[in-house]
Scaffold this motif. Structure first.
Motif, short mmCIF file in Angstrom:
data_model
loop_
_atom_site.label_atom_id
_atom_site.label_comp_id
_atom_site.label_asym_id
_atom_site.label_seq_id
_atom_site.Cartn_x
_atom_site.Cartn_y
_atom_site.Cartn_z
N UNK A 1 0.95 -1.17 -0.03
CA UNK A 1 -0.02 0.12 -0.18
C UNK A 1 0.80 1.18 -0.02
N UNK A 2 1.89 1.31 0.57
CA UNK A 2 2.91 2.39 0.64
C UNK A 2 4.30 1.98 0.22
N UNK A 3 4.96 3.15 -0.01
CA UNK A 3 6.35 2.68 -0.63
C UNK A 3 7.30 2.23 0.53
N UNK A 4 7.00 2.86 1.79
CA UNK A 4 7.77 2.62 3.24
C UNK A 4 7.68 0.99 3.43
N UNK A 5 6.52 0.53 3.13
CA UNK A 5 6.16 -0.89 3.31
C UNK A 5 6.88 -1.67 2.54
N UNK A 6 6.98 -1.24 1.46
CA UNK A 6 7.89 -2.06 0.13
C UNK A 6 9.34 -2.13 0.58
N UNK A 7 9.90 -1.01 1.20
CA UNK A 7 11.20 -0.73 1.39
C UNK A 7 11.47 -1.54 2.68
N UNK A 8 10.50 -1.41 3.66
CA UNK A 8 10.64 -2.38 4.70
C UNK A 8 10.72 -3.88 4.53
N UNK A 9 9.61 -4.22 3.55
CA UNK A 9 9.69 -5.79 3.13
C UNK A 9 11.22 -6.10 2.52
N UNK A 10 11.64 -5.20 1.65
CA UNK A 10 12.98 -5.70 0.93
C UNK A 10 14.13 -6.01 1.98
N UNK A 11 14.16 -5.07 3.02
CA UNK A 11 15.25 -4.95 3.88
C UNK A 11 14.93 -6.04 4.92
N UNK A 12 13.72 -6.49 5.03
CA UNK A 12 13.56 -7.83 5.75
C UNK A 12 13.97 -8.89 5.17
N UNK A 13 13.75 -8.99 4.01
CA UNK A 13 14.29 -10.15 3.14
C UNK A 13 15.92 -10.19 3.23
N UNK A 14 16.34 -9.11 3.10
CA UNK A 14 17.89 -8.83 2.83
C UNK A 14 18.57 -9.42 4.35
N UNK A 15 18.01 -8.87 5.19
CA UNK A 15 18.44 -9.25 6.56
C UNK A 15 18.22 -10.62 6.91
N UNK A 16 17.29 -11.22 6.33
CA UNK A 16 17.08 -12.77 6.63
C UNK A 16 17.81 -13.69 5.65
N UNK A 17 18.55 -13.01 4.55
CA UNK A 17 19.52 -13.88 3.95
C UNK A 17 19.60 -13.70 2.25
N UNK A 18 18.79 -12.75 1.79
CA UNK A 18 18.81 -12.51 0.43
C UNK A 18 19.84 -11.61 0.20
N UNK A 19 20.84 -12.01 -0.96
CA UNK A 19 21.97 -11.22 -1.11
C UNK A 19 22.25 -10.58 -2.36
N UNK A 20 20.90 -10.92 -3.27
CA UNK A 20 20.86 -10.14 -4.82
C UNK A 20 19.14 -9.61 -4.71
N UNK A 21 19.33 -8.39 -5.07
CA UNK A 21 18.07 -7.64 -5.28
C UNK A 21 17.79 -6.76 -6.79
N UNK A 22 16.78 -6.94 -7.22
CA UNK A 22 16.46 -6.45 -8.82
C UNK A 22 15.49 -5.37 -8.41
N UNK A 23 15.73 -3.99 -8.66
CA UNK A 23 14.83 -3.06 -8.63
C UNK A 23 14.24 -2.95 -10.20
N UNK A 24 12.84 -3.22 -10.32
CA UNK A 24 12.10 -3.33 -11.30
C UNK A 24 10.73 -2.67 -11.09
N UNK A 25 10.87 -1.37 -11.37
CA UNK A 25 9.60 -0.65 -11.52
C UNK A 25 9.51 0.11 -12.52
N UNK A 26 8.82 -0.71 -13.88
CA UNK A 26 8.97 0.02 -15.06
C UNK A 26 8.07 1.22 -15.18
#
Length: 203
Positions: free
Chosen positions: A15-40
């Motif tokens: 619903x919000x950009x802040x929630x998107x950023x928080x979700x991505x950071x949560x995934x990275x902290x949990x162990x994701x080490x490669x992220x693609x920003x794809x907002x066409x």
């Protein structure tokens, strides 16, 4: 790319950009080490500002940042890599002009596209392996296997990858890429950890 789990963003899941950023950071902290920003749908200016925020998040979590299509934005935010769609610059051109400045990923949807991209790319995504809404008929495991046997670079399976089917693709790819398989889950942290455990990724 040495990592086996490749997360692709989609801010429209939130619903919000802040929630998107928080979700991505949560995934990275949990162990994701490669992220693609794809907002066409974003303008270059809008994408640049969002990419800057993602660059900060990926750096403090020791993760690679890839920018989809927009090489100018990737350069502006000092991204680690670019992910090229079929309608964008070819991997050959990017390699020729920017040498080894970027890790290069390419989206592919056929054996021919995969073979051509693999001559210059560091890795490709091949999709859709399983059913994904709005992405057409699934290509299946046999086609993924055919692609893996035909290319010179690493192959990431994409499209409908979930915890309950990731075992099916692993014999025929070097890693998996996903959006909702992680960002669409209620327990993002737990999901990432389970994927990394299955993939043999170190925490």
């Amino acid at each position: 790319m040495k990592h086996k789990l490749y997360l692709i963003g989609n801010r429209k899941l939130f619903a919000r950009e802040e929630a998107f950023l928080e979700a991505v950071e949560m995934a990275l902290k949990a162990g994701v080490k490669a992220f693609q920003l794809r907002e066409k749908d974003l303008t270059a200016k809008e994408l640049y500002f969002l990419a800057n925020k993602m660059r900060e998040i990926t750096k403090r979590n020791d993760a690679l940042l890839f920018i989809n299509d927009r090489i100018d934005v990737a350069m502006a935010v000092d991204a680690d890599g670019v992910h090229l769609p079929q309608g964008g610059f070819s991997a050959h051109v990017v390699r020729k002009v920017w040498k080894d400045r970027f890790i290069i990923g390419v989206s592919t949807h056929s054996v021919q596209e995969a073979r051509e991209a693999s001559e210059w790319a560091d890795f490709i995504t091949f999709s859709p392996v399983f059913y994904t809404p709005m992405k057409g008929k699934p290509q299946g495991i046999e086609k993924l296997k055919e692609v893996k046997e035909a290319v010179k670079c690493k192959v990431f399976a994409l499209g409908g990858i979930k915890l309950d089917n990731v075992h099916e693709v692993m014999p025929y790819c070097d890693g998996v890429a996903m959006i909702t398989g992680i960002l669409g889950q209620k327990d993002i942290e737990g999901t990432v950890k389970k994927f990394n455990e299955i993939l043999g990724e170190k925490p």
